[in-house]
Each structure stands twice: as C-alpha cells, then as structure tokens.
Design a protein around this motif. Structure first.
Motif, short mmCIF file in Angstrom:
data_model
loop_
_atom_site.label_atom_id
_atom_site.label_comp_id
_atom_site.label_asym_id
_atom_site.label_seq_id
_atom_site.Cartn_x
_atom_site.Cartn_y
_atom_site.Cartn_z
N LYS A 2 53.40 39.94 50.15
CA LYS A 2 53.02 41.20 51.12
C LYS A 2 54.33 41.99 52.19
O LYS A 2 54.41 41.70 52.81
N SER A 104 59.15 39.82 38.98
CA SER A 104 57.82 39.87 39.65
C SER A 104 56.92 38.96 37.93
O SER A 104 55.59 39.71 37.87
N TYR A 120 45.32 38.41 45.16
CA TYR A 120 45.49 38.25 46.14
C TYR A 120 44.34 39.03 47.11
O TYR A 120 43.94 39.80 46.55
N ASN A 122 46.04 41.61 48.79
CA ASN A 122 46.42 42.95 48.88
C ASN A 122 46.32 43.85 47.67
O ASN A 122 46.58 44.57 47.86
N SER A 123 46.32 42.14 46.62
CA SER A 123 47.01 43.49 45.09
C SER A 123 46.73 41.66 44.26
O SER A 123 46.14 40.59 44.48
N SER A 124 46.62 42.12 42.77
CA SER A 124 46.28 41.68 41.95
C SER A 124 47.96 41.51 40.91
O SER A 124 48.25 42.83 40.80
N ASP A 125 48.63 40.35 40.46
CA ASP A 125 49.08 40.35 39.43
C ASP A 125 48.39 40.26 37.78
O ASP A 125 47.24 39.71 38.02
N TYR A 270 53.20 34.48 46.72
CA TYR A 270 51.60 35.54 46.15
C TYR A 270 52.49 36.86 45.86
O TYR A 270 53.42 36.50 45.98
N GLU A 271 51.64 37.59 45.07
CA GLU A 271 51.78 38.83 44.77
C GLU A 271 53.61 39.00 44.34
O GLU A 271 54.55 39.64 45.80
N ASN A 273 54.19 40.99 42.44
CA ASN A 273 54.28 42.76 41.42
C ASN A 273 54.97 43.12 42.34
O ASN A 273 55.53 43.83 42.44
N ASN A 274 55.96 42.68 43.64
CA ASN A 274 56.61 43.78 44.59
C ASN A 274 57.91 43.35 44.99
O ASN A 274 58.45 43.56 45.40
#
Length: 288
Positions: A2, A104, A120, A122-125, A270-271, A273-274
C-alpha cells in the motif's frame, strides 16, 4: 504494498524509464514464451516450521551431499549431482528458455485460471496480470522427480518507490515478510526477504483443489538461505534468490515427486500489483 496512488504512478514511471535496461522498457509487459496487518505465526508454529527436515523439505546445509543424493529406484542410479561437481562443469544446459519475471507476480496465484483474484484491503491481485510465471521445460527430462535444477538470475526489482526499497533477486535481508492472508489456494506461505525470487512446484491437480497444504518454510536468516541443496514439497513456496550460496556456488533445487509444473514469482506480503522492476530467470541442469 500500500502507498499513495499518485506517488506510486509518478515514481514508478520515472523509475522505470531511468532504469531502462534493469527494469525493462517503459510500459512494457511480461515477455515470455507462450504457455498451452503482517502475519507471523505464534512461537510454536515458528518452531515447527523451522524444524521441518522430513520428506517435505530437506535443507542439508553442512550435511555431506555425497550421502544424500536421490536415487532412481527403477535403475538404482544417482540422479542428483552435488553442487561441488557443478562448479567443475563449464556450461550447464538450459532446461527452460529465459523468462522475464516482473515484480508484480504473486505466487499464490500459481496455476489459477484467468480472472482468479486475491483481495487485499485496497486492491486485488488478478490472473493474468499478477500471475506467477510458469517455467516450461525445453527438455522434459530435466523436470523429472529427483533431478536437480540450477537457476541463472539477473536484474533488480523494488516493492516500493521509496529509498532503499530496491534489491537484486536475494531481496532485502533486513526485511523478511510473510503473506498477510496466510496460505491461499492450498499454497503454503513462507518467510523470506521481500523482493526475493521464489518458486513453487505443483502437480497436475488444479491448484486450489489439492487435498492439503504443505508446511511452510522458513528462510528468515541468512544461514537458512545459504543451503547447498533444497528439496521443497509440492505447494511449498521456496527461496531461490540469485541461485547461489554465500561462496558463489550454484545451489541445487530438487524436483519433488509428482511435480508437473514450476512457477516463479517475487516475495511480498500483500498487493503485488504496484511493485516495479523485473528479473531474468533461466532454469538449467546437468544433462546426463
């Protein structure tokens, strides 16, 4: 992990462009051959994980490798070649093509179908965006149970856009993490440095339909990552790093019984994706 969305987008764009050859070209996607709250266990769980030395995993370290070489029972011949002998071999034979592993790639999505997600706060993978990369063998014999694989790894990645968040494939040794959601899709979590290259072997059974989850592995300390040979079980996330021990010798990774697929990804908590950056990875072996 995050962070401010604006800061991430700006920093990531600048960082990727500046790091060019290291991180890959700006806006590029995965370039691979086509294919058909922090969580730590309680003290007792940590102790149990640290002492796994059964058929599920063998971290031999200083044990004499000559006495622990797997044998093909059908022929009574030794399959595994100790890393001491590997150093005498000028060239290992490639077992796979070279793959680009983006930062990622979430290991808990290994083998899952398209549109599978892990949510997660705040976002999803999601698959395929955050799917780990399957290393398809160019010679099926190199993925037979009992074979030893050796990895050629290069590149740098970062789990964040702040200072000191970048590393090579060994990860940041002072920041050991675990998946905040624990085991997902019957894949055992592990404790390993963030940013490190990790892998997981699977059989032909759909990932989340496997009958049980294997015990987790513990790579918290430098000593636990400094093995000569590692024999993970199916569904166990294991540390690969740069594929070499502290002396520069290549580490051997044993293919477990029943394995039909090998996936590699990056360690985070976690996350995924970023995250930014990428590694190049090739699996090799000593061809008989």
């Amino acid at each position: 992990m995050k962070r401010s969305l604006t800061a991430v987008l700006v920093a990531r764009a600048i960082g990727l462009c500046l790091l060019g050859a290291t991180f890959g070209s700006c806006g590029s996607d995965r370039e691979n051959p086509p294919l058909p709250e922090e969580f730590f266990p309680d003290e007792s769980a940590e102790s149990a994980a640290a002492e796994i030395r059964s058929e599920n995993v063998s971290v031999l370290g200083s044990v004499t490798l000559e006495q622990n070489r797997p044998v093909d029972s059908s022929t009574d011949t030794i399959i595994y070649t100790p890393t001491e002998e590997v150093q005498k071999v000028p060239v290992l034979t490639n077992c796979t093509s070279q793959y680009q592993i983006t930062a990622s790639t979430n290991p808990f999505l290994a083998g899952m179908p398209n549109n599978s997600t892990i949510n997660y706060p705040n976002s999803s993978d999601r698959v395929p965006r955050n799917a780990p990369i399957q290393l398809a063998p160019t010679d099926v014999q190199c993925m037979e149970p009992g074979r030893a694989l050796y990895f050629k790894v290069d590149g740098r990645i970062a789990f964040d856009d702040g200072d000191n968040q970048e590393s090579n494939a060994d990860g940041i040794g002072t920041k050991v993490v675990q998946h905040t959601l624990g085991s997902v899709n019957r894949i055992a979590m592990a404790a390993a440095p963030i940013n490190s290259l990790i892998g997981v072997f699977l059989d032909a059974t759909p990932t989340n339909q496997r009958s049980a989850t294997a015990p987790q592995l513990d790579f918290r300390s430098a000593e636990k990552r400094d093995f000569k040979m590692l024999a993970p079980a199916l569904g166990q996330i294991f540390f690969i790093g740069d594929g070499k021990d502290s002396t520069g010798a290549m580490q051997a990774f044993m293919v477990p019984k029943g394995a039909t697929r090998l996936y590699v990804a990056i360690m985070d908590e976690y996350e995924w994706n970023n995250n930014v950056g990428r590694l190049t990875v090739t699996a090799t072996w000593l061809k008989p």
